[in-house]
Structure formats: C-alpha cells, structure tokens
Motif scaffolding. Structure first.
Motif, PDB file in Angstrom:
ATOM      1  N   VAL A 246       0.794  -1.125  -0.087  1.00  0.00           N
ATOM      2  CA  VAL A 246      -0.081  -0.253  -0.200  1.00  0.00           C
ATOM      3  C   VAL A 246       0.990   1.132  -0.003  1.00  0.00           C
ATOM      4  O   VAL A 246       0.980   2.276  -0.744  1.00  0.00           O
ATOM      5  CB  VAL A 246      -0.856  -0.241   1.167  1.00  0.00           C
ATOM      6  CG1 VAL A 246      -1.764   1.376   1.395  1.00  0.00           C
ATOM      7  CG2 VAL A 246      -1.942  -1.065   1.134  1.00  0.00           C
ATOM      8  N   VAL A 247       1.835   1.156   0.760  1.00  0.00           N
ATOM      9  CA  VAL A 247       2.892   2.311   0.812  1.00  0.00           C
ATOM     10  C   VAL A 247       3.501   2.631  -0.613  1.00  0.00           C
ATOM     11  O   VAL A 247       3.747   3.759  -1.049  1.00  0.00           O
ATOM     12  CB  VAL A 247       3.751   2.280   2.094  1.00  0.00           C
ATOM     13  CG1 VAL A 247       4.972   3.362   2.012  1.00  0.00           C
ATOM     14  CG2 VAL A 247       3.389   2.012   3.259  1.00  0.00           C
ATOM     15  N   ALA A 248       3.959   1.539  -1.069  1.00  0.00           N
ATOM     16  CA  ALA A 248       4.712   1.641  -2.294  1.00  0.00           C
ATOM     17  C   ALA A 248       3.871   2.149  -3.622  1.00  0.00           C
ATOM     18  O   ALA A 248       4.047   2.884  -4.276  1.00  0.00           O
ATOM     19  CB  ALA A 248       5.138   0.231  -2.791  1.00  0.00           C
ATOM     20  N   GLU A 249       2.491   1.661  -3.510  1.00  0.00           N
ATOM     21  CA  GLU A 249       1.360   2.441  -4.430  1.00  0.00           C
ATOM     22  C   GLU A 249       1.369   3.738  -4.328  1.00  0.00           C
ATOM     23  O   GLU A 249       1.157   4.551  -5.186  1.00  0.00           O
ATOM     24  CB  GLU A 249       0.127   1.491  -4.378  1.00  0.00           C
ATOM     25  CG  GLU A 249      -1.224   1.959  -5.219  1.00  0.00           C
ATOM     26  CD  GLU A 249      -2.385   1.192  -4.957  1.00  0.00           C
ATOM     27  OE1 GLU A 249      -2.767   0.451  -5.847  1.00  0.00           O
ATOM     28  OE2 GLU A 249      -2.747   1.201  -3.886  1.00  0.00           O
ATOM     29  N   PRO A 289      -3.081  -4.156  -3.344  1.00  0.00           N
ATOM     30  CA  PRO A 289      -2.755  -3.827  -4.742  1.00  0.00           C
ATOM     31  C   PRO A 289      -1.823  -5.422  -5.101  1.00  0.00           C
ATOM     32  O   PRO A 289      -1.400  -5.966  -4.187  1.00  0.00           O
ATOM     33  CB  PRO A 289      -2.064  -3.002  -4.623  1.00  0.00           C
ATOM     34  CG  PRO A 289      -2.325  -2.142  -3.439  1.00  0.00           C
ATOM     35  CD  PRO A 289      -2.457  -3.098  -2.454  1.00  0.00           C
ATOM     36  N   ASP A 290      -1.910  -5.481  -6.522  1.00  0.00           N
ATOM     37  CA  ASP A 290      -1.047  -6.746  -6.815  1.00  0.00           C
ATOM     38  C   ASP A 290       0.693  -6.521  -7.012  1.00  0.00           C
ATOM     39  O   ASP A 290       1.005  -5.506  -7.663  1.00  0.00           O
ATOM     40  CB  ASP A 290      -1.418  -7.017  -8.412  1.00  0.00           C
ATOM     41  CG  ASP A 290      -0.837  -8.298  -8.982  1.00  0.00           C
ATOM     42  OD1 ASP A 290       0.374  -8.292  -8.732  1.00  0.00           O
ATOM     43  OD2 ASP A 290      -1.345  -9.101  -9.561  1.00  0.00           O
ATOM     44  N   LYS A 291       1.349  -7.283  -5.923  1.00  0.00           N
ATOM     45  CA  LYS A 291       2.500  -6.653  -5.539  1.00  0.00           C
ATOM     46  C   LYS A 291       3.316  -6.664  -7.052  1.00  0.00           C
ATOM     47  O   LYS A 291       4.332  -5.763  -7.089  1.00  0.00           O
ATOM     48  CB  LYS A 291       3.016  -7.668  -4.537  1.00  0.00           C
ATOM     49  CG  LYS A 291       4.555  -7.443  -4.199  1.00  0.00           C
ATOM     50  CD  LYS A 291       4.810  -8.529  -3.215  1.00  0.00           C
ATOM     51  CE  LYS A 291       6.211  -8.050  -2.535  1.00  0.00           C
ATOM     52  NZ  LYS A 291       7.193  -8.311  -3.408  1.00  0.00           N
ATOM     53  N   ASP A 292       3.435  -7.942  -7.746  1.00  0.00           N
ATOM     54  CA  ASP A 292       4.300  -7.919  -8.771  1.00  0.00           C
ATOM     55  C   ASP A 292       3.774  -6.974  -9.890  1.00  0.00           C
ATOM     56  O   ASP A 292       4.968  -6.338 -10.647  1.00  0.00           O
ATOM     57  CB  ASP A 292       4.329  -9.237  -9.386  1.00  0.00           C
ATOM     58  CG  ASP A 292       4.933 -10.368  -8.407  1.00  0.00           C
ATOM     59  OD1 ASP A 292       5.738 -10.044  -7.689  1.00  0.00           O
ATOM     60  OD2 ASP A 292       4.263 -11.521  -8.235  1.00  0.00           O
ATOM     61  N   ARG A 293       2.538  -6.871 -10.385  1.00  0.00           N
ATOM     62  CA  ARG A 293       2.260  -6.033 -11.102  1.00  0.00           C
ATOM     63  C   ARG A 293       2.784  -4.235 -10.983  1.00  0.00           C
ATOM     64  O   ARG A 293       2.936  -3.402 -11.620  1.00  0.00           O
ATOM     65  CB  ARG A 293       0.781  -5.785 -11.518  1.00  0.00           C
ATOM     66  CG  ARG A 293       0.126  -6.717 -12.647  1.00  0.00           C
ATOM     67  CD  ARG A 293      -1.163  -6.632 -12.810  1.00  0.00           C
ATOM     68  NE  ARG A 293      -1.491  -7.346 -13.785  1.00  0.00           N
ATOM     69  CZ  ARG A 293      -2.060  -8.570 -14.055  1.00  0.00           C
ATOM     70  NH1 ARG A 293      -1.914  -9.334 -13.072  1.00  0.00           N
ATOM     71  NH2 ARG A 293      -2.233  -9.390 -15.156  1.00  0.00           N
TER      72      ARG A 293
END
Length: 479
Positions: A246-249, A289-293
């Motif tokens: 979530v933070v990465a997004e 969220p989809d981590k790899d995508r």
C-alpha cells in the motif's frame, strides 16, 4: 370517438406530495402516529425542543442518552425491533434536529451515542446486524456533520475521541467514527491531534491486530495530504503490521518511484486475518494491490524496461496470465513482439497444468491452438472444471467439433461416473450433442469413435439406471 380522460397523476411520498397533502392533514397524521409509535413521538419532541434553541434540545437528547447508558437490561428478541427503532430515533434526532441548531454540540452527542455501542452490543443479540448498522450510519452522519462545526469549536472534538482509541477496537465502531471525523476537521486541528495520538500509540508485542490509533493516524495523514507522515507511521510499526505494498502504491502515484521500489520489495509478513463487523458492513475490507504488477509499473516509472519486463514475464510464467502477457507485448521493442509471442506459446504448450494452459488459449483468444491442444490431450480433462470447460466446448462446436467432443465427454464422464443424479438431465444433453458432433466431418478426429465411446460408457456404468432411462435405446443400440 370520445377521448378517454387520463387518470390523475398519483402523488408520491416525497416533499412535493406531502406539500400537496396540506399542513393540517400532516399534523393529524403526525399526532396519530405519535400516539402509536414511541420512537416517532420522541423524534417529534426533539424537533419541538429545537424551536427554543440548542439548550432545549440538548437537555432532551442528554436525558435519552443517560437513560440508554444506565440501562443494563437484556433486550429479548421480541423487543429487538422496537429497541432498534428507538436507537435510530436518537441518532436521527441528534443529526437532524440538534445538528440543524448547533452542529458542534450535536457532534459531541453523536460521539457519546456511538461510544455507547460496546454496552449495547452486550445487551442485544444482533445476529441480523441491524443494530450495528444503525451505529455505522451514525458514524457516516458524523463525517457529514463535522465540516459544519466552526473551526474554533473543532478543538473540542479530538479529546472526546482519543480515550476510545486506546487498545483494540474489536467492533470497529469507534475507529470508524474517528476516521470519518478526521477526514473533515481542519488541518491545524488534525496536526495537533496527531501529536497526541503519536505519543499515545503503543503497539503490544506480538499483536497481529492493528490498533485503532493507527487507523486514525493514517486517516489524519490522508486528510492532510501528508504522504511523508503516512510513510513515517508505517515505518514505526512492527513488520507484521505494515502494509508495504500500500505504501509503495502511494509513493508510486506520487512519482517517488525509488522509494516505492524499496517498499514494494519489502516482505509482508502473514498474520491472522481479523475482520471487524464494521469492516464487513461498510465494505472496508479491500484487496491489497497486486505486488508484482505494481513492481513492474514502478520499474517503468524508473525507465528500467529490462527489469520491468522481467517481472511481467515472471508473472506470466507463474499463472499464464493473458492480461500480463498483453502488457509484456505492448512494452516490447520493435520486432520483439513476434519472438515474445512464440516464446510465450511454447511455454504454454509445455506447461505442467493443462487446464491453466487451456484457460490461457481461450482468454488470448486462440481457439485454433486451444482446439488442437484439447484433442492432443483428450484424456486429461476433468469435468470438475465445468464452469469453463462447458463454455469452451460450446465455443468449439462450430469450427472445431473434435475439441468440442473431447470436452463434452469429460463433462459427461464426471456426471455418470460419480452418479450425480441431479445432473443426469445435463448428461443426457451432452450425449445428444456428442451424437450430433459424431455425424459431422472431423467430429471424432484423433479420438475414440463415438460408437465405441458410448459402448464403453454403458459397459462401465450399466447400473446408472437413472441416467440410461433418460436415453432412447436407439442412441446406444445402433452405435
């Protein structure tokens, strides 16, 4: 011919319809209903008290809240509906009657009302969720009421909420209330509140449940548009409670891709799932969220196409995802897409799971490759996967009858081998389709002849009388 007069337009139960009804008639109906409905009578009294100003309605609301808080009587199921109506009436009186006179004082009472849910939940068997729903609606109403509170009065609100945020909020009502209010208060009030919450935030060792304070601090950071504060909150949490994806997004959406890449690659420790009732009622449980995508998108943002394509290919290999392959092809350089497609189809052809490979061919779509694949592996298809094998068989019928035959046989084999009597009607339909396909050119190419298949089916399952009784004898005797 005389014209037929149109029927008069039917009045609706809305503002226009009630206006047309007239004041005197409305008064009569309201008095009649008040005599029969205690909750409605209390709502009317609150509205009347509001005429004399905030003090009058405050006194009335406070007396109702005090009575509610002092009562400890168990609510029997026969009285549950009336009790719910009374709670709904209290909430509506606070929001609509008191809120119209003094939003600040009304919000303070609404907080008091919602914080009483813990005691109420112990007194009533709320298996339907109706009582909880009333409190959820009150939380949502608080979020709409909060912006109406003058800024100089908003400082009174956080101290009323903070005591209810210590420890775990297992029902989630206090958390929801605080989050909704936090979204509407002024930035200065929120920043001062967050300082208090940060000092009070204690994470019990080994806990797998996120404390209420963390939810509210996240909401404050969101309301202030302060991404750095949001990240700092996550960094302060134990690894098991973080949501790195979530933070990465969020960082990626802000164009801070270098930081986003660090977060998306952080491992997310699994923890015991815990769904609070409020999360279920409000739809607050959202998939991550989809981590790899996301990682591939972040790498694209960093202009590292080689690395992002490698991630996409990994995703494709793991699940034969047609969508990610399309993304991979779209990102391929000039003249690379044909080589990439050949590589992908070769990988699919030799995949260890044939049903996954067939799903890919159908999703791409390449019916010709799918049909050839089905016939070449005619013995591996499991009728258990009828939810996609049946549409596939139907799609094959026009141009690829042998592939359709292979799948209809798999579907029929499952029904008759397991003795699924409730599905015998479907099985009879599949056998009829197989008979029709067998008469077409190529209908059994690469497969056992239809007559031999039916004879073998009957020999193995002769005792399935419920099925064979549905089949005309000539359907198998003349094969």
């Amino acid at each position: 011919m005389a014209k037929v007069a149109k029927a008069p337009k039917k009045a609706k139960l809305d503002r226009d319809g009630l206006t047309a009804l007239g004041l005197e008639r409305l008064i009569e109906i309201a008095l009649d209903e008040a005599a029969l409905n205690t909750s409605f009578k209390k709502r009317l009294n609150a509205a009347l008290a509001g005429i004399s100003g905030a003090a009058g309605v405050a006194k009335l609301i406070d007396s109702r809240l005090t009575a509610l808080e002092k009562s400890s009587t168990r609510i029997r199921w026969q009285k549950e509906r009336a009790f719910g109506n009374d709670l709904d009436s209290i909430s509506a009186s606070i929001v609509k009657e008191f809120g119209a006179v003094d939003p600040g004082m009304a919000l303070e009472r609404l907080i008091r009302f919602v914080f009483g849910y813990e005691g109420i939940s112990e007194r009533v068997n709320d298996s339907s969720g109706r009582i909880a729903g009333i409190y959820v609606q009150a939380c949502e109403a608080a979020g709409r009421l909060a912006p109406l509170v003058p800024v100089d009065q908003q400082v009174r609100i956080p101290p009323l909420l903070t005591p209810g945020l210590h420890g775990m909020d297992y029902h989630g009502v206090r958390t929801l209330l605080s989050v909704r209010i936090a979204a509407a208060l002024s930035p200065d009030v929120l920043k001062a509140w967050d300082v208090v919450l940060a000092a009070a935030m204690k994470i019990p060792a080994g806990t797998t449940i996120l404390p209420a304070i963390v939810h509210v601090r996240r909401a404050i950071a969101n309301a202030c548009g302060d991404l750095d504060a949001y990240v700092a909150i996550e960094e302060s949490l134990p690894d098991a409670l973080r949501e790195p994806v979530v933070v990465a997004e969020r960082l990626h959406a802000a164009g801070r891709n270098a930081e986003a890449l660090i977060w998306v690659r952080k491992p997310r420790k699994s923890r015991i799932g815990f769904a609070r009732r409020v999360d279920i009622l409000t739809g607050g449980i959202k998939p991550l969220p989809d981590k790899d995508r996301l990682e591939a998108a972040i790498l694209d943002g960093m202009k590292d196409r080689t690395a992002s394509q490698a991630v996409r290919w990994k995703i494709f290999e793991q699940g034969l995802d047609a969508g990610i392959l399309r993304e991979y092809i779209a990102k391929a350089g000039d003249f690379e897409e044909f080589e990439a497609l050949d590589k992908a189809f070769a990988f699919v052809e030799h995949h260890r799971e044939p049903h996954a490979a067939l799903r890919f061919y159908l999703a791409w779509p390449r019916l010709d490759l799918a049909a050839r694949y089905v016939v070449a592996r005619w013995g591996v298809w499991e009728g258990e996967f009828y939810e996609f094998l049946l549409p596939a068989a139907e799609a094959f019928e026009t141009d690829y009858p042998a592939a359709a035959t292979a799948l209809y046989r798999a579907l029929l084999d499952r029904i008759i081998s397991r003795g699924l009597s409730e599905a015998y009607g479907y099985g009879a339909d599949y056998l009829a389709r197989l008979s029709a396909l067998a008469k077409r050119p190529g209908g059994n190419d690469g497969l056992m002849p239809h007559a031999d298949y039916v004879a073998d089916l009957r020999r193995q399952h002769i005792r399935r009388h419920g099925f064979w009784d549905r089949i005309p004898p000539e359907a198998y005797r003349s094969q």
